[in-house]
Design a protein around this motif. Structure first.
Motif, PDB file in Angstrom:
ATOM      1  N   THR A  99      43.773  79.638  66.860  1.00  0.00           N
ATOM      2  CA  THR A  99      44.316  79.874  65.487  1.00  0.00           C
ATOM      3  C   THR A  99      43.309  80.681  64.962  1.00  0.00           C
ATOM      4  OG1 THR A  99      43.484  77.999  64.380  1.00  0.00           O
ATOM      5  CG2 THR A  99      45.880  78.005  65.179  1.00  0.00           C
ATOM      6  N   ASP A 134      47.522  80.923  61.429  1.00  0.00           N
ATOM      7  CA  ASP A 134      48.296  82.175  62.193  1.00  0.00           C
ATOM      8  C   ASP A 134      47.343  82.384  63.860  1.00  0.00           C
ATOM      9  OD1 ASP A 134      50.124  82.202  60.399  1.00  0.00           O
ATOM     10  OD2 ASP A 134      49.904  84.224  60.333  1.00  0.00           O
ATOM     11  N   HIS A 137      47.762  87.129  67.855  1.00  0.00           N
ATOM     12  CA  HIS A 137      48.805  87.959  68.217  1.00  0.00           C
ATOM     13  C   HIS A 137      49.751  88.354  67.278  1.00  0.00           C
ATOM     14  CE1 HIS A 137      50.780  84.457  69.245  1.00  0.00           C
ATOM     15  NE2 HIS A 137      51.936  84.854  68.758  1.00  0.00           N
ATOM     16  N   ASN A 138      49.649  87.432  66.155  1.00  0.00           N
ATOM     17  CA  ASN A 138      50.719  87.519  64.891  1.00  0.00           C
ATOM     18  C   ASN A 138      50.113  88.438  63.838  1.00  0.00           C
ATOM     19  OD1 ASN A 138      52.868  86.050  65.767  1.00  0.00           O
ATOM     20  ND2 ASN A 138      51.570  84.208  65.122  1.00  0.00           N
TER      21      ASN A 138
END
Length: 361
Positions: A99, A134, A137-138
């Protein structure tokens, strides 16, 4: 450590590949809180210099000092992880399986609650705290860049090395990220060495610029000084478009379309290049064929006709064909100025903004 001791100092670094010196006797120093840009075209040795400082490549000769202490020569070498050096690259290099919090905490040591506090502090500083859970890749490119900055600064490195870190961002986003990055770096007080091939980026971010060409540092100093006192024609051309007026010195004077130029004695009987940037060319309308009066500042007017004119956004670029010798002269004008082709005009140049160098083919 003395207040005058550089945070980073490299002395006479040389690195050869296949017998060719890719880095050729490079020396520079960076003080705490200072941003120095290593600026130059692709292939000039910038990134190799950075890798040597980081410890991922070895020099053939020369020394590297951090806070006045030797960290690397050709015999002695402190491992990269022990140099208190942060790294940022253009590909961000975030771990996809971690993350945002995990990425920023990766290089931290100590109790879990202290690491978490530092992660939250750095993410808040780059306005990314809301993305703490998150995965990379987000995130957008700009958001990933902010996380990369937070991760690099979280261990409180004394030195930050940055290799083209903004080149993957679009122009509008790049300016915002650069400004935010510079603010955070200044707050942290790290010595920053930023590699870039973009003069505008170096001018925007640097306290000092080291201009590199062919493996050597050819000029270094404050951005204002490098721009306004270039060491040669190539240095002037690296920062902006230039006009080049060629001439031969005769008795300390050089004939040009704009009258005679007084040229230094060292250039006597040699060919010279007189350099003037387009923004320092003054345009006057041709009024019934009568030229404007010469002035001490702008010299003698020269007649030219418009070849073409283009609006560039904040300014207009006009290209002229000189009556004197058929050469092309460029001028930039703030705002919209689009005269028609073949329009006759008079040009004058700011003599105090001209640079004189020996002729370069």
């Amino acid at each position: 450590m003395s207040d005058t001791t550089p945070r980073l100092e490299i002395r006479s670094i040389v690195r050869r590949f296949g017998g060719r010196a890719v880095v050729d006797d490079v020396s520079l120093s960076v003080m705490p809180g200072q941003v120095t840009c290593l600026l130059g075209p692709s292939g000039c040795g910038k990134s190799t210099t950075l890798r040597i400082i980081a410890g991922v490549d070895m020099q053939d000769s020369g020394e590297i000092y951090i806070d006045g202490k030797l960290v690397c020569d050709t015999v002695f070498r402190i491992p990269p992880e022990q140099r208190s050096v942060g790294l940022m690259f253009q590909d961000f290099a975030l771990f996809p399986h971690l993350t945002v919090a995990g990425n920023v905490a990766f290089g931290l040591t100590g109790p879990r609650d202290q690491k978490r506090a530092r992660v939250e502090e750095m993410l808040a500083r780059v306005d990314m705290l809301r993305f703490i859970d998150d995965f990379p890749h987000n995130l957008s490119g700009g958001e990933q860049q902010r996380v990369a900055l937070a991760r690099a600064l979280a261990p409180r490195p004394g030195i930050m090395l940055m290799d083209e870190p903004f080149s993957g961002l679009d122009n509008r986003l790049r300016d915002d990220i650069r400004d935010q990055t510079l603010s955070v770096l200044k707050e942290e007080g790290a010595a920053v060495l930023l590699v870039t091939h973009e003069p505008e980026e170096a001018m925007r971010m640097a306290d000092e610029i080291a201009l590199m060409r062919g493996g050597k540092i050819v000029q270094d100093g404050a951005p204002y000084n490098i721009y306004n006192a270039p060491v040669d024609k190539a240095a002037a051309a690296f920062f902006s478009d230039i006009n080049v007026i060629q001439g031969r010195v005769q008795g300390l004077l050089t004939d040009t379309p704009f009258g005679q130029f007084m040229t230094p004695a060292i250039f006597e009987t040699t060919e010279v290049d007189i350099i003037i940037r387009p923004q320092h060319v003054k345009i006057e309308f041709d009024r019934n064929g009568n030229p404007p009066a010469p002035t001490p500042e702008n010299g003698v007017p020269a007649r030219a006709t418009v070849e073409r004119a283009r609006f560039m956004g904040g300014e207009s670029l006009v290209e002229f064909r000189m009556d004197y010798d058929g050469s092309v002269m460029k001028a930039t004008v703030p705002g919209v100025f689009l005269p028609k082709p073949d329009t006759p005009m008079w040009l004058m140049i700011r003599r105090d903004r001209c640079f004189v160098f020996p002729h370069q083919a």
